[in-house]
Enzyme design. Structure first.
Site, PDB file in Angstrom:
ATOM      1  N   TYR A  47      23.255  10.783  37.311  1.00 53.58           N
ATOM      2  CA  TYR A  47      22.499  11.978  37.689  1.00 53.58           C
ATOM      3  C   TYR A  47      21.616  12.487  36.549  1.00 53.58           C
ATOM      4  O   TYR A  47      22.069  12.607  35.418  1.00 53.58           O
ATOM      5  CB  TYR A  47      23.451  13.109  38.068  1.00 53.58           C
ATOM      6  CG  TYR A  47      24.232  12.892  39.338  1.00 53.58           C
ATOM      7  CD1 TYR A  47      23.604  12.480  40.508  1.00 53.58           C
ATOM      8  CD2 TYR A  47      25.602  13.123  39.363  1.00 53.58           C
ATOM      9  CE1 TYR A  47      24.332  12.305  41.672  1.00 53.58           C
ATOM     10  CE2 TYR A  47      26.340  12.953  40.523  1.00 53.58           C
ATOM     11  CZ  TYR A  47      25.699  12.540  41.686  1.00 53.58           C
ATOM     12  OH  TYR A  47      26.418  12.374  42.825  1.00 53.58           O
ATOM     13  N   LYS A  90      54.569  24.439  29.527  1.00 51.14           N
ATOM     14  CA  LYS A  90      53.629  25.144  30.404  1.00 51.14           C
ATOM     15  C   LYS A  90      52.538  24.199  30.901  1.00 51.14           C
ATOM     16  O   LYS A  90      52.257  23.168  30.281  1.00 51.14           O
ATOM     17  CB  LYS A  90      53.011  26.322  29.649  1.00 51.14           C
ATOM     18  CG  LYS A  90      52.223  25.939  28.414  1.00 51.14           C
ATOM     19  CD  LYS A  90      51.935  27.167  27.537  1.00 51.14           C
ATOM     20  CE  LYS A  90      51.095  26.775  26.333  1.00 51.14           C
ATOM     21  NZ  LYS A  90      50.981  27.896  25.378  1.00 51.14           N
TER      22      LYS A  90
HETATM   23  C1  LIG Z   1      51.518  27.392  24.137  1.00 54.33           C
HETATM   24  C2  LIG Z   1      52.424  28.194  23.314  1.00 54.33           C
HETATM   25  C3  LIG Z   1      53.216  27.598  22.325  1.00 54.33           C
HETATM   26  C4  LIG Z   1      53.082  26.155  21.925  1.00 54.33           C
HETATM   27  O1  LIG Z   1      51.928  25.988  21.144  1.00 54.33           O
HETATM   28  P1  LIG Z   1      51.554  24.568  20.513  1.00 54.33           P
HETATM   29  O2  LIG Z   1      50.463  24.859  19.573  1.00 54.33           O
HETATM   30  O3  LIG Z   1      51.139  23.717  21.665  1.00 54.33           O
HETATM   31  O4  LIG Z   1      52.794  24.069  19.867  1.00 54.33           O
HETATM   32  C5  LIG Z   1      54.131  28.392  21.650  1.00 54.33           C
HETATM   33  N1  LIG Z   1      54.248  29.705  21.936  1.00 54.33           N
HETATM   34  C6  LIG Z   1      53.489  30.321  22.868  1.00 54.33           C
HETATM   35  C7  LIG Z   1      53.648  31.771  23.123  1.00 54.33           C
HETATM   36  C8  LIG Z   1      52.554  29.588  23.575  1.00 54.33           C
HETATM   37  O5  LIG Z   1      51.789  30.195  24.505  1.00 54.33           O
END
Ligand SMILES: *Cc1c(COP(=O)(O)O)cnc(C)c1O
Length: 403
Positions: free
Chosen positions: A271, A39
């Site tokens: 800044y 993702k």
């Molecule tokens: C992001 C996500 C994962 C992976 O999680 P990590 O801690 O990065 O391994 C697994 N399952 C779901 C539903 C997620 O949203």
């Protein structure tokens, strides 16, 4: 100086490291399949190259949050199982079913939409029923589970869906021993047992994210879903460093020093003048800023390796640049400034930036901006149709190490 080094900024992505991490995680979860979680553009690392590398190292499933991300994997030529889980009403169910993408269902509205569309498309949708076993985010609460299971089974009998998975997600897997972990495991077992007693025959039951994959064998079930650990980042300081976990960081974020100049004592920097030179010194300009994912919240704190020494962001991080106090050193403009990487040269880590910005490693890599080119190391040529083997692509290729 090579071509890469002449770029303003770059995120170097070591696909050999990613493959090695996948193998380590597969060993940790021997007996379960592995889903590479891709993702948000593979947590900023680039979805397609990372998906291909994860497949090469034996990830049998790919996972995304949104259906659009899953469809982009298909469009990029990735086949095999792909699951996406973050749906909203009116989502692209037909496209997902036609692309043979598994879809998650957390509620009746989603089941009803997917069933209707599957009827129109003329093909059964593969669904994973998601249980809220205690996270309190997405998923079906235990009280609503019997109705969801009953209606899904009816749709399966009617040929509209195949219930391919039963699954859930942890709230506190990164805090080993947290009482919610055992509680969620218990609720998950109960909800799976209920569905199976009613007649669901899932291909895969899955619960574990990276921290649970690393620390909780009883949560592996048939499939583990690993994101952060696959990218070589520790899920939390409590679990140790990447090296403690046998993982190698995949991303190196570096920039080319844009300017080195003298500054007198008492000179305000950036800044708001939140930094003032304490003595006559030299200043270095690093041409990346919060638009590139350098957290503004790490102003005055973020570490960067320049000219062989770790410096600290002097004053505010701006949109496109920040300044470091070089303390009289004079590295050449164009010298490499490494914000984070695997540490081979003594550069800071993603975890160091997470501490500096009061956040987690996940956010540091995910926010690296689209203006920063991703430069891939260890990418393999796509197999040519009709050719044997995986095709050659130079020194990083090692086609015998995977299965
Ligand atoms: C992001 C996500 C994962 C992976 O999680 P990590 O801690 O990065 O391994 C697994 N399952 C779901 C539903 C997620 O949203």
């Amino acid at each position: 100086m090579n071509e890469t080094a002449s770029l303003r900024a770059r995120a170097e992505i070591d696909l050999d490291a990613l493959r090695a991490n996948v193998r380590v995680l597969r060993e940790r979860a021997a007996g379960a399949q592995l889903m590479a979680v891709l993702k948000s553009d593979a947590y900023g690392h680039g979805a397609l190259p990372c998906a291909r590398a994860a497949r090469e190292a034996g990830a049998t499933w790919l996972g995304t949050a949104t259906p659009q991300e899953a469809l982009a994997l298909r469009a990029g030529g990735l086949d095999g199982r792909v699951l996406c889980w973050l749906w909203t009403p009116g989502g692209p169910w037909a496209e997902a079913i036609e692309a043979d993408v598994d879809v998650s269902v957390s509620a009746l509205w989603a089941l009803r939409e997917v069933v209707a569309v599957a009827g129109a498309v003329g093909r059964a949708a593969r669904i994973h029923l998601k249980a809220d076993t205690g996270l309190g985010r997405n998923g079906c609460r235990p009280a609503d589970w019997p109705v969801l299971v009953t209606e899904a089974l009816a749709a399966e009998k009617a040929g509209r869906v195949r219930i391919a998975g039963l699954w859930s997600h942890f709230a506190c897997a990164d805090e080993p021993g947290h009482p919610s972990i055992a509680a969620q495991l218990g609720v998950f077992r109960d909800m799976v047992a209920y569905a199976e007693k009613e007649g669901v025959e899932p291909e895969v039951r899955h619960l574990a994210n990276s921290p649970a994959t690393l620390t909780l064998p009883e949560a592996h079930f048939d499939l583990v879903r690993t994101g952060i650990a696959m990218y070589g980042i520790s899920p939390s300081p409590e679990l140790g460093t990447p090296a403690d976990l046998g993982l190698r960081p995949v991303m190196t974020f570096a920039a080319s020093l844009a300017l080195v100049k003298d500054a007198p004592a008492g000179h305000g920097v950036s800044y708001g003048h939140h930094y003032t030179t304490p003595a006559d010194t030299t200043l270095g300009l690093i041409p990346v800023g919060y638009a590139d994912g350098v957290p503004r919240h790490a102003s005055g704190r973020g570490p960067v390796l320049v000219g062989g020494r770790t410096r600290t962001v002097a004053g505010r991080v701006a949109m496109d640049q920040f300044v470091v106090d070089l303390g009289g050193d004079r590295p050449e403009p164009g010298a490499e400034a490494v914000l984070f990487g695997p540490g081979d040269r003594g550069e800071p880590s993603v975890e160091d930036w997470a501490v500096a910005a009061d956040t987690i490693g996940y956010e540091i890599v995910t926010r690296i901006g689209s203006r920063v080119p991703r430069v891939y190391v260890g990418e393999r040529a796509a197999p040519r149709p009709g050719a044997h083997g995986s095709g050659g692509s130079g020194p990083h290729e090692n086609p015998t190490d995977d299965d």
